[in-house]
Design a protein around this motif. Structure first.
Motif, PDB file in Angstrom:
ATOM      1  N   TYR A 193      27.072 -71.768 -44.615  1.00 27.77           N
ATOM      2  CA  TYR A 193      27.975 -70.650 -45.248  1.00 27.77           C
ATOM      3  C   TYR A 193      29.270 -69.418 -44.777  1.00 27.77           C
ATOM      4  O   TYR A 193      30.045 -69.219 -45.929  1.00 27.77           O
ATOM      5  CB  TYR A 193      26.472 -69.486 -46.422  1.00 27.77           C
ATOM      6  CG  TYR A 193      26.249 -70.546 -47.398  1.00 27.77           C
ATOM      7  CD1 TYR A 193      26.022 -69.679 -48.806  1.00 27.77           C
ATOM      8  CD2 TYR A 193      24.584 -70.311 -46.797  1.00 27.77           C
ATOM      9  CE1 TYR A 193      25.345 -70.191 -49.837  1.00 27.77           C
ATOM     10  CE2 TYR A 193      24.067 -71.423 -47.765  1.00 27.77           C
ATOM     11  CZ  TYR A 193      24.277 -71.415 -49.923  1.00 27.77           C
ATOM     12  OH  TYR A 193      23.693 -71.838 -49.804  1.00 27.77           O
ATOM     13  N   THR A 194      28.253 -69.022 -43.522  1.00 30.27           N
ATOM     14  CA  THR A 194      29.659 -68.810 -43.116  1.00 30.27           C
ATOM     15  C   THR A 194      31.144 -69.153 -43.135  1.00 30.27           C
ATOM     16  O   THR A 194      31.751 -68.788 -43.194  1.00 30.27           O
ATOM     17  CB  THR A 194      28.747 -68.033 -41.926  1.00 30.27           C
ATOM     18  OG1 THR A 194      28.402 -67.758 -41.451  1.00 30.27           O
ATOM     19  CG2 THR A 194      29.950 -67.475 -41.068  1.00 30.27           C
ATOM     20  N   SER A 195      31.780 -70.552 -43.007  1.00 21.98           N
ATOM     21  CA  SER A 195      32.403 -71.360 -42.736  1.00 21.98           C
ATOM     22  C   SER A 195      33.327 -71.330 -43.703  1.00 21.98           C
ATOM     23  O   SER A 195      34.665 -70.959 -44.162  1.00 21.98           O
ATOM     24  CB  SER A 195      31.962 -72.418 -42.113  1.00 21.98           C
ATOM     25  OG  SER A 195      31.266 -73.246 -42.596  1.00 21.98           O
ATOM     26  N   SER A 196      32.702 -71.814 -44.649  1.00 23.33           N
ATOM     27  CA  SER A 196      33.273 -71.129 -46.088  1.00 23.33           C
ATOM     28  C   SER A 196      33.082 -69.908 -46.556  1.00 23.33           C
ATOM     29  O   SER A 196      34.915 -69.985 -46.847  1.00 23.33           O
ATOM     30  CB  SER A 196      31.671 -71.765 -47.500  1.00 23.33           C
ATOM     31  OG  SER A 196      31.985 -73.083 -46.805  1.00 23.33           O
ATOM     32  N   ALA A 197      32.962 -69.201 -46.069  1.00 18.86           N
ATOM     33  CA  ALA A 197      33.150 -67.791 -46.953  1.00 18.86           C
ATOM     34  C   ALA A 197      34.223 -66.722 -45.498  1.00 18.86           C
ATOM     35  O   ALA A 197      34.881 -66.346 -46.217  1.00 18.86           O
ATOM     36  CB  ALA A 197      31.780 -66.706 -46.647  1.00 18.86           C
ATOM     37  N   LEU A 198      34.641 -67.876 -43.926  1.00 17.54           N
ATOM     38  CA  LEU A 198      35.964 -67.200 -43.277  1.00 17.54           C
ATOM     39  C   LEU A 198      36.874 -67.811 -43.794  1.00 17.54           C
ATOM     40  O   LEU A 198      37.493 -67.441 -43.848  1.00 17.54           O
ATOM     41  CB  LEU A 198      35.109 -67.596 -42.405  1.00 17.54           C
ATOM     42  CG  LEU A 198      34.284 -66.524 -41.862  1.00 17.54           C
ATOM     43  CD1 LEU A 198      33.656 -67.249 -40.136  1.00 17.54           C
ATOM     44  CD2 LEU A 198      34.788 -65.560 -41.820  1.00 17.54           C
ATOM     45  N   SER A 199      36.667 -69.155 -44.178  1.00 19.32           N
ATOM     46  CA  SER A 199      37.916 -69.877 -44.513  1.00 19.32           C
ATOM     47  C   SER A 199      38.557 -69.481 -45.704  1.00 19.32           C
ATOM     48  O   SER A 199      39.794 -69.506 -45.968  1.00 19.32           O
ATOM     49  CB  SER A 199      37.470 -71.365 -45.486  1.00 19.32           C
ATOM     50  OG  SER A 199      37.142 -70.848 -46.078  1.00 19.32           O
ATOM     51  N   PHE A 200      38.282 -68.250 -46.756  1.00 19.02           N
ATOM     52  CA  PHE A 200      38.810 -67.983 -47.599  1.00 19.02           C
ATOM     53  C   PHE A 200      39.066 -65.953 -47.244  1.00 19.02           C
ATOM     54  O   PHE A 200      40.136 -65.498 -47.724  1.00 19.02           O
ATOM     55  CB  PHE A 200      38.130 -67.702 -48.545  1.00 19.02           C
ATOM     56  CG  PHE A 200      37.188 -68.495 -49.635  1.00 19.02           C
ATOM     57  CD1 PHE A 200      38.556 -69.224 -50.162  1.00 19.02           C
ATOM     58  CD2 PHE A 200      36.522 -69.259 -49.649  1.00 19.02           C
ATOM     59  CE1 PHE A 200      38.105 -70.962 -50.146  1.00 19.02           C
ATOM     60  CE2 PHE A 200      36.011 -70.360 -49.864  1.00 19.02           C
ATOM     61  CZ  PHE A 200      37.087 -71.477 -50.015  1.00 19.02           C
ATOM     62  N   LEU A 201      38.462 -65.437 -46.247  1.00 22.58           N
ATOM     63  CA  LEU A 201      38.764 -64.404 -45.329  1.00 22.58           C
ATOM     64  C   LEU A 201      39.827 -64.043 -44.854  1.00 22.58           C
ATOM     65  O   LEU A 201      40.489 -62.836 -44.795  1.00 22.58           O
ATOM     66  CB  LEU A 201      36.890 -63.632 -44.402  1.00 22.58           C
ATOM     67  CG  LEU A 201      35.963 -63.391 -46.294  1.00 22.58           C
ATOM     68  CD1 LEU A 201      34.458 -63.056 -45.244  1.00 22.58           C
ATOM     69  CD2 LEU A 201      36.789 -61.930 -47.401  1.00 22.58           C
ATOM     70  N   LEU A 202      39.867 -65.103 -44.343  1.00 21.34           N
ATOM     71  CA  LEU A 202      41.348 -65.356 -42.810  1.00 21.34           C
ATOM     72  C   LEU A 202      41.927 -66.051 -44.069  1.00 21.34           C
ATOM     73  O   LEU A 202      42.485 -67.095 -43.779  1.00 21.34           O
ATOM     74  CB  LEU A 202      40.442 -66.331 -41.801  1.00 21.34           C
ATOM     75  CG  LEU A 202      38.714 -65.846 -41.459  1.00 21.34           C
ATOM     76  CD1 LEU A 202      38.961 -66.662 -40.546  1.00 21.34           C
ATOM     77  CD2 LEU A 202      39.314 -64.350 -40.935  1.00 21.34           C
ATOM     78  N   GLU A 203      42.894 -64.628 -44.381  1.00 23.81           N
ATOM     79  CA  GLU A 203      44.125 -64.951 -44.709  1.00 23.81           C
ATOM     80  C   GLU A 203      45.662 -65.200 -44.221  1.00 23.81           C
ATOM     81  O   GLU A 203      45.831 -64.447 -43.112  1.00 23.81           O
ATOM     82  CB  GLU A 203      44.088 -64.136 -45.759  1.00 23.81           C
ATOM     83  CG  GLU A 203      43.604 -63.841 -47.404  1.00 23.81           C
ATOM     84  CD  GLU A 203      43.745 -62.537 -48.034  1.00 23.81           C
ATOM     85  OE1 GLU A 203      42.526 -62.853 -49.167  1.00 23.81           O
ATOM     86  OE2 GLU A 203      44.555 -61.866 -47.911  1.00 23.81           O
ATOM     87  N   ASP A 204      46.097 -65.922 -44.621  1.00 26.45           N
ATOM     88  CA  ASP A 204      47.219 -67.444 -43.356  1.00 26.45           C
ATOM     89  C   ASP A 204      47.121 -66.731 -42.334  1.00 26.45           C
ATOM     90  O   ASP A 204      47.797 -66.663 -41.856  1.00 26.45           O
ATOM     91  CB  ASP A 204      48.106 -65.609 -43.857  1.00 26.45           C
ATOM     92  CG  ASP A 204      49.046 -65.798 -45.281  1.00 26.45           C
ATOM     93  OD1 ASP A 204      49.867 -66.905 -45.975  1.00 26.45           O
ATOM     94  OD2 ASP A 204      49.042 -64.695 -46.161  1.00 26.45           O
ATOM     95  N   LEU A 205      45.464 -67.650 -41.834  1.00 24.78           N
ATOM     96  CA  LEU A 205      45.426 -67.887 -40.525  1.00 24.78           C
ATOM     97  C   LEU A 205      46.342 -68.745 -40.076  1.00 24.78           C
ATOM     98  O   LEU A 205      47.217 -69.967 -40.424  1.00 24.78           O
ATOM     99  CB  LEU A 205      43.779 -68.966 -40.145  1.00 24.78           C
ATOM    100  CG  LEU A 205      43.048 -69.132 -39.425  1.00 24.78           C
ATOM    101  CD1 LEU A 205      42.870 -68.093 -38.510  1.00 24.78           C
ATOM    102  CD2 LEU A 205      42.047 -69.241 -39.400  1.00 24.78           C
ATOM    103  N   GLY A 206      47.142 -69.072 -38.899  1.00 24.92           N
ATOM    104  CA  GLY A 206      47.813 -69.394 -38.547  1.00 24.92           C
ATOM    105  C   GLY A 206      46.911 -70.247 -36.687  1.00 24.92           C
ATOM    106  O   GLY A 206      47.234 -71.039 -35.802  1.00 24.92           O
ATOM    107  N   LYS A 207      45.689 -69.392 -36.328  1.00 20.76           N
ATOM    108  CA  LYS A 207      45.412 -70.463 -35.032  1.00 20.76           C
ATOM    109  C   LYS A 207      44.145 -70.914 -35.163  1.00 20.76           C
ATOM    110  O   LYS A 207      43.250 -70.488 -36.896  1.00 20.76           O
ATOM    111  CB  LYS A 207      44.831 -68.739 -34.345  1.00 20.76           C
ATOM    112  CG  LYS A 207      46.365 -68.198 -34.073  1.00 20.76           C
ATOM    113  CD  LYS A 207      46.238 -66.849 -32.846  1.00 20.76           C
ATOM    114  CE  LYS A 207      47.587 -66.513 -31.966  1.00 20.76           C
ATOM    115  NZ  LYS A 207      46.999 -65.007 -31.641  1.00 20.76           N
ATOM    116  N   THR A 208      43.670 -71.495 -34.285  1.00 25.16           N
ATOM    117  CA  THR A 208      42.236 -71.858 -34.615  1.00 25.16           C
ATOM    118  C   THR A 208      40.764 -70.784 -34.539  1.00 25.16           C
ATOM    119  O   THR A 208      40.589 -70.305 -33.813  1.00 25.16           O
ATOM    120  CB  THR A 208      42.154 -73.568 -33.493  1.00 25.16           C
ATOM    121  OG1 THR A 208      43.092 -74.330 -33.350  1.00 25.16           O
ATOM    122  CG2 THR A 208      40.813 -74.014 -33.591  1.00 25.16           C
TER     123      THR A 208
END
Length: 670
Positions: A197-212
């Motif tokens: 759940y957390t990994s899914s939520a963070l994938s959307f909350l972190l917009e234009d992510l450029g790092k790992t």
């Protein structure tokens, strides 16, 4: 300490089994146990790395250490030596939205001994210098260099069991990543129960992510002799420190998954997670094998930001035989705004009138309903009539999203006030972070030998064109008939296979894209990256080209064997802002460093190419690696010579250029 052969990783320790101890009530979290344990294990912390003369991780380094001849070793009797532990470990500046290092479970004396000094720098922002740990040097994939990973552990107080995770905790993690975005990568330690759940939520909350960003944990805690914590943490730390995979990922049991594609499958197997509808991004064995073709890259020229809101009024409803319309109406009562409907098979539902009427009433009332399958593997489709009726009622097909992903995506989209209900419904069926499989037509056939040979001829034609000065660019036809046809037939040669032709083509492309970036030749960049057929379109690739996968991820970031520079470095160094813009829109990694530890932003700023600097900053570029100390020297030189342009450029990059000396008045740089 900031060395070019180090990468910096922030570990955000939220809690979970990985750092627990055995108590009277079973596994219980213990503050500071994880950090102290990692510090005591040389695989996670090599004190020799804090010496500039360290040669640890090598045969000679071990021999020097064991004989007491290493500058970082203190001799003992019998020629046995131990690492000289520094009285003060190097620290890393870490920020948080919560106070750092406070713990009500420790005495005041323990807090003073174990906790750093926490300072509130502004409203809801705290910072502290946390002691850093550093791994032994290991080989950097794809080069002969060796790199260590320096990391700090930001430990939450109190530590949370993952079953207690809530929306505000997801937002806290996203906020801490944003506050500490100067780090090269992030590892989030988390309990396994709600990790997906957390990994899914963070994938959307972190917009234009450029790092790992990698989430990991353990089924058996680090405190136990037999555990999976060591492998999971070391694997996540190694990938984060050595690769730029700009996604929110989940690492478990030697496998890195896309974070919004996983579900927990087992409560007792060490292989606790699986991604049934999408292949892993990385498999770790003797070698670390990265599936670069499936790695998402940012293709917009926007800075990273953390979205700090999610709509809590979303829920999941699992259909079952006999469910009634009255039950559905009761479930859809306000304040519910979005529902993930877990349907049978490929998206089927009971066809009773009361059920369909209840669903249609909810959709007509503005509730966003998304259908996914109860099956672990597979997707929602309209193959059956019972599935089509849901669509007719207003239910949105969720394709092959996991339940965790569909729920968090719905909460994310509904938290954006600028989106209408229709727009939310439309976006639920569109992959925003690779969370669902895009509908595709007929799979393209494999290229023939003749097609590959034609491609090679086109590549060679581009080489010939680029090798000529712009004023001497005649149309040159490159022929593959290098050998006399009679002699060739006499030798009775074997024909090329498609694989051989494709291999030759792949060898030529990296050279061509570097040459095109150096010459600011958009036509050749267009040819290499496949973004558009004409020069006019390449500056702004169409969404269709980006979404259809026409832009190969590997070519745009291919490295020069000698310098380790990517095409983005080359374009920035030459000041070609147009090529920089094209490369970024085609998935170039803005934070990529070369062998010397420099980013494209540093090279553009050093050469005073302000237009290229502006484009890179717009995409979220920042000075990293070896950039800082060399940039400070360059800024001092610019102040001394009163080079206003360079001072302004370095100031844009985040260095303080306000105190400008004026040589005419006798002012000098200190």
């Amino acid at each position: 300490m900031e060395l070019s052969d180090e990468s910096r990783v922030l570990i955000i320790y939220t809690g979970g089994t990985i750092g627990m101890l055995v108590g009277q009530q079973g596994y219980v979290p213990e503050p500071h146990f994880l950090t102290e344990t990692l510090r005591s294990q040389t695989r996670f912390h090599d004190p020799l790395q804090d010496s500039l003369f360290s040669n640890s991780g090598s045969v000679q380094g071990f021999r020097d250490w064991s004989r007491g001849t290493s500058p970082s070793a203190s001799p003992r009797r019998g020629g046995i030596s131990t690492p000289a532990m520094p009285s003060l470990l190097p620290t890393l500046l870490v920020r948080s939205s919560h106070p750092i290092g406070q713990s009500s479970t420790l005495s005041l004396d323990q807090v003073q001994r174990k906790q750093p000094t926490c300072v509130q720098v502004s409203e809801n922002i705290y910072e502290a210098h946390l002691p850093s740990l550093v791994t032994p040097r290991s080989a950097v994939p794809g080069s002969n260099a060796r790199k260590s990973i320096r990391y700090a552990i930001l430990e939450w107080t109190p530590l949370l069991d993952s079953s207690n995770m809530a929306i505000e905790d997801w937002i806290r993690i996203a906020t801490e990543i944003e506050l500490n975005y100067a780090f090269d990568a992030f590892v989030v330690l988390h309990g396994t129960d709600t990790m997906s759940y957390t990994s899914s939520a963070l994938s959307f909350l972190l917009e234009d992510l450029g790092k790992t960003v990698i989430l990991t944990g353990a089924q058996i805690p680090l405190s136990q002799l037999r555990n999976d914590a060591v492998d999971n943490l070391m694997g996540a730390l190694s990938i984060a420190g050595h690769y730029i995979i700009p996604e929110c990922c989940l690492y478990f049991n030697h496998t890195l998954y896309r974070g919004n594609r996983v579900s927990k499958m087992s409560s007792y197997d060490l292989s606790a997670f699986d991604s049934p509808n999408f292949p892993p991004l990385v498999k770790v064995g003797i070698d670390i094998v990265v599936n670069w073709n499936d790695v998402i890259r940012q293709t917009s020229v926007r800075k990273f930001r953390a979205h700090k809101e999610m709509n809590p009024n979303v829920a999941t409803l699992r259909l079952f035989p006999g469910i009634s319309g009255a039950m559905i109406r009761a479930f859809f009562t306000p304040p519910v705004r979005g529902v993930v409907l877990e349907t049978f098979g490929a998206g089927n539902a009971p066809q009773r009138a009361d059920v369909m009427e209840a669903l249609k009433e909810a959709c007509d009332g503005g509730v966003v309903v998304v259908a996914i399958s109860q099956c672990t593997k597979g997707l929602v489709s309209d193959v059956y009539e019972t599935g089509r009726t849901l669509t007719q009622a207003g239910v949105v097909p969720g394709i092959d999203m996991t339940p965790e992903c569909a729920l968090t995506k719905l909460g994310y989209l509904l938290s954006k006030p600028e989106l209408t209900v229709k727009e939310v419904r439309d976006l639920m069926g569109v992959p925003l972070r690779g969370e669902l499989t895009r509908a595709r037509g007929t799979a393209p056939s494999q290229p023939t030998v003749e097609q590959n040979l034609d491609n090679i001829q086109q590549v060679l034609s581009q080489f010939v064109r680029l090798s000529r000065p712009p004023s001497l660019a005649p149309q040159i036809t490159v022929t593959s008939d290098v050998i006399d046809p009679v002699a060739q037939n006499a030798a009775a040669p074997w024909t090329w296979t498609a694989a051989e032709a494709a291999t030759t083509e792949s060898v030529l492309f990296p050279f061509l894209v570097h040459l095109a970036a150096a010459r600011d030749d958009l036509e050749s960049l267009s040819f290499c990256l496949g973004a558009a057929p004409t020069v006019n379109n390449i500056s702004n690739p169409t969404d269709e080209a980006l979404k259809s996968g026409l832009i190969p991820g590997g070519i745009v970031n291919c490295l020069d064997c000698g310098s380790g520079r990517a095409p983005l470095h080359v374009a920035a160094l030459s000041g070609h802002a147009r090529s920089v813009n094209v490369l970024l829109r085609c998935g170039a990694l803005v934070h990529q460093r070369d062998t010397l530890g420099h980013t494209a932003l540093y090279y553009a700023a050093r050469q005073a190419h302000e237009a290229a600097v502006d484009v890179l900053l717009q995409a979220g570029a920042a000075l990293g690696g070896s950039d800082q100390r060399f940039a400070i020297i360059a800024l001092e030189d610019a102040k001394f010579t009163n080079d206003r342009v360079s001072i302004r450029i370095w100031s844009k990059c985040g260095l303080d250029g306000t105190d400008i000396p004026n040589p005419e008045k006798g002012e000098v740089s200190t």
